[in-house]
Enzyme design. Structure first.
Site, PDB file in Angstrom:
ATOM      1  N   GLY A  34       0.842  -1.187   0.000  1.00  0.00           N
ATOM      2  CA  GLY A  34       0.000   0.000   0.000  1.00  0.00           C
ATOM      3  C   GLY A  34       0.874   1.231   0.000  1.00  0.00           C
ATOM      4  CB  SER A  35       0.049   4.815   0.236  1.00  0.00           C
ATOM      5  OG  SER A  35      -0.751   4.763   1.410  1.00  0.00           O
ATOM      6  CB  VAL A  39       1.671  -7.680   3.660  1.00  0.00           C
ATOM      7  CG1 VAL A  39       1.527  -8.977   4.456  1.00  0.00           C
ATOM      8  CG2 VAL A  39       0.835  -6.575   4.295  1.00  0.00           C
ATOM      9  CG  ASP A 149     -12.630  -0.014   5.379  1.00  0.00           C
ATOM     10  OD1 ASP A 149     -13.552   0.193   4.566  1.00  0.00           O
ATOM     11  OD2 ASP A 149     -11.431  -0.064   5.055  1.00  0.00           O
TER      12      ASP A 149
END
Length: 429
Positions: A34-35, A39, A149
């Site tokens: 991600g940003s 992982v 979320d």
């Protein structure tokens, strides 16, 4: 799954040495990124267990203001690690520039990918995933944690195909409530309750219930109920309940989805209520559904030893994680009983049932015979342990081993025990 690089044989060609993380984990291939984090697959040097390691760049999180999200994710996963359908956090480590979250490996990938491959799932399969999702969210809500979320990309699968809820980075913990309500707009639009987007105060559990309704629709249909490139138009559809059910969805499933997608959170079906429906209970694996939390706590497993955060607290990173890993002092009382260990056991069982706890008995052998009764309610587990030191001397310890019990319920429990107490020892309140 690809195996991790093995130590090279002397006779084999030279290869790039495996990267060892802080002497504890051998890093493998990247699983995602991600940003501000990536992982990796990893292997524990000590146990040979495969895990997932989330590597977070401290500088990026500080510059982007994402540190509160990291703190929430760690704290939520720590609180909820005993539920079988919530992704477990094993360990937290750090260097000057990075934070490493060592987590359970969900080798089955995202549930979203499975839905994309198949288009939609059979109702029996969708129900099983929905049962596990509801169980995990009810557990988190009982501990005061709203996910905020819930979407297929955050629902992972282990190698047995069991659901693992992940990514609590947007979760709201009890201390983030204002007047009992949340006030921050979080989540992904197609899965987010209308009251969240409107930035009114909202009940996190009811907002998660809305997302569960969308998830169930997606599992059964293969598409979201509300989808429009124009967000304003999409929310008009939400408020009008402007969506259609395909013919293959059962009447009971339609009813549940319709009630969970109620734009009014006051009248919306809650997760607690949906779990009481006949459709939800069908083919429910009761032993699996209720296992894990209770047994682990009655066996007195440590509640904090899997997380080591000393490095995080001491580093000058700008991230203040102190306090996350400080175990709170648990309620505990000790007394000498005027009855036998068997009678203490029966009394504890009777009191537990009277006060609405789930009761489980166990006998262990230490220096003498030990009777153990576990009392569970929601996230809280209390253990009553009676040790027969001699035929005439029985010492009883009552303590909260997981979660927290409020003062009034704790007082009720202690009061009920009074008639078997010969003398109270020095108290730890």
């Amino acid at each position: 799954m690809e195996s991790l690089p093995q130590p090279q044989n002397q006779s084999s060609p030279a290869t790039t040495p495996a990267k060892i993380l802080l002497g504890k984990y051998e890093l493998g291939r990247r699983l995602g990124s991600g940003s501000f984090a990536k992982v990796h697959l990893a292997r524990s040097i000590e146990s040979d267990e495969l895990v997932a390691v989330k590597i977070i760049e401290k500088k990026k999180t500080i510059e982007s203001g994402m540190e509160p999200r990291i703190i929430r994710e760690i704290d939520a996963m720590r609180r909820l690690r005993h539920h079988p359908n919530i992704l477990k956090i094993h360990e937290v480590m750090a260097t000057k520039s990075k934070i490493y979250l060592v987590m359970e490996l969900a080798s089955g990938g995202e549930l979203f990918s499975k839905v994309l491959r198949r288009g939609r799932l059979p109702e029996s399969t969708a129900r099983r995933y929905f049962q596990q999702l509801a169980s995990a969210l009810r557990f988190s809500h009982q501990d005061g944690v709203a996910h905020r979320d819930v979407k297929p990309q955050n629902l992972l699968l282990d190698e047995q195909g069991n659901l693992k809820v992940s990514d609590f980075g947007l979760s709201a913990l009890p201390e983030h409530l204002q007047n009992g309500l949340l006030h921050t707009a979080c989540g992904t639009p197609a899965y987010t309750a209308p009251e969240v987007i409107s930035r009114r105060g909202y009940d996190g559990a009811k907002a998660d219930a809305w997302s569960c309704g969308v998830i169930l629709f997606v599992l059964l249909v293969g598409d979201v109920p509300f989808d429009d490139s124009n967000i304003a138009a999409m929310y008009r559809k939400i408020h009008r309940r402007d969506y259609r059910f395909p013919s293959w969805i059962s009447k009971q499933a339609k009813s549940i989805i319709y009630q969970m997608l109620d734009p009014n959170p006051v009248t919306r079906m809650s997760i607690e209520t949906v779990m009481k429906t006949n459709w939800f209970k069908k083919s429910l694996e009761t032993s699996e559904f209720h296992r894990n939390v209770f047994d682990s706590e009655v066996e007195m497993k440590s509640s904090v030893n899997s997380i080591t955060a000393f490095d995080l607290i001491s580093l000058s990173s700008g991230l203040d994680l102190s306090g996350l890993f400080e175990a709170k002092k648990k309620k505990e009382r000790r007394f000498t009983a005027k009855v036998s260990g068997v009678e203490v056991e029966e009394k504890a069982k009777m009191i537990g049932e009277k006060l609405g706890y789930v009761v489980k008995k166990k006998m262990m052998k230490k220096e003498g015979e030990v009777k153990v009764v576990g009392l569970g309610r929601g996230r809280t587990v209390i253990v009553v342990e009676a040790v027969e030191l001699t035929v005439d001397v029985v010492v009883v310890e009552v303590k909260v081993v997981e979660g927290e019990e409020d003062d009034s319920r704790w007082s009720d429990l202690i009061t009920e025990l009074e008639d078997i107490v010969l003398s109270w020892h020095n108290d730890i309140m």
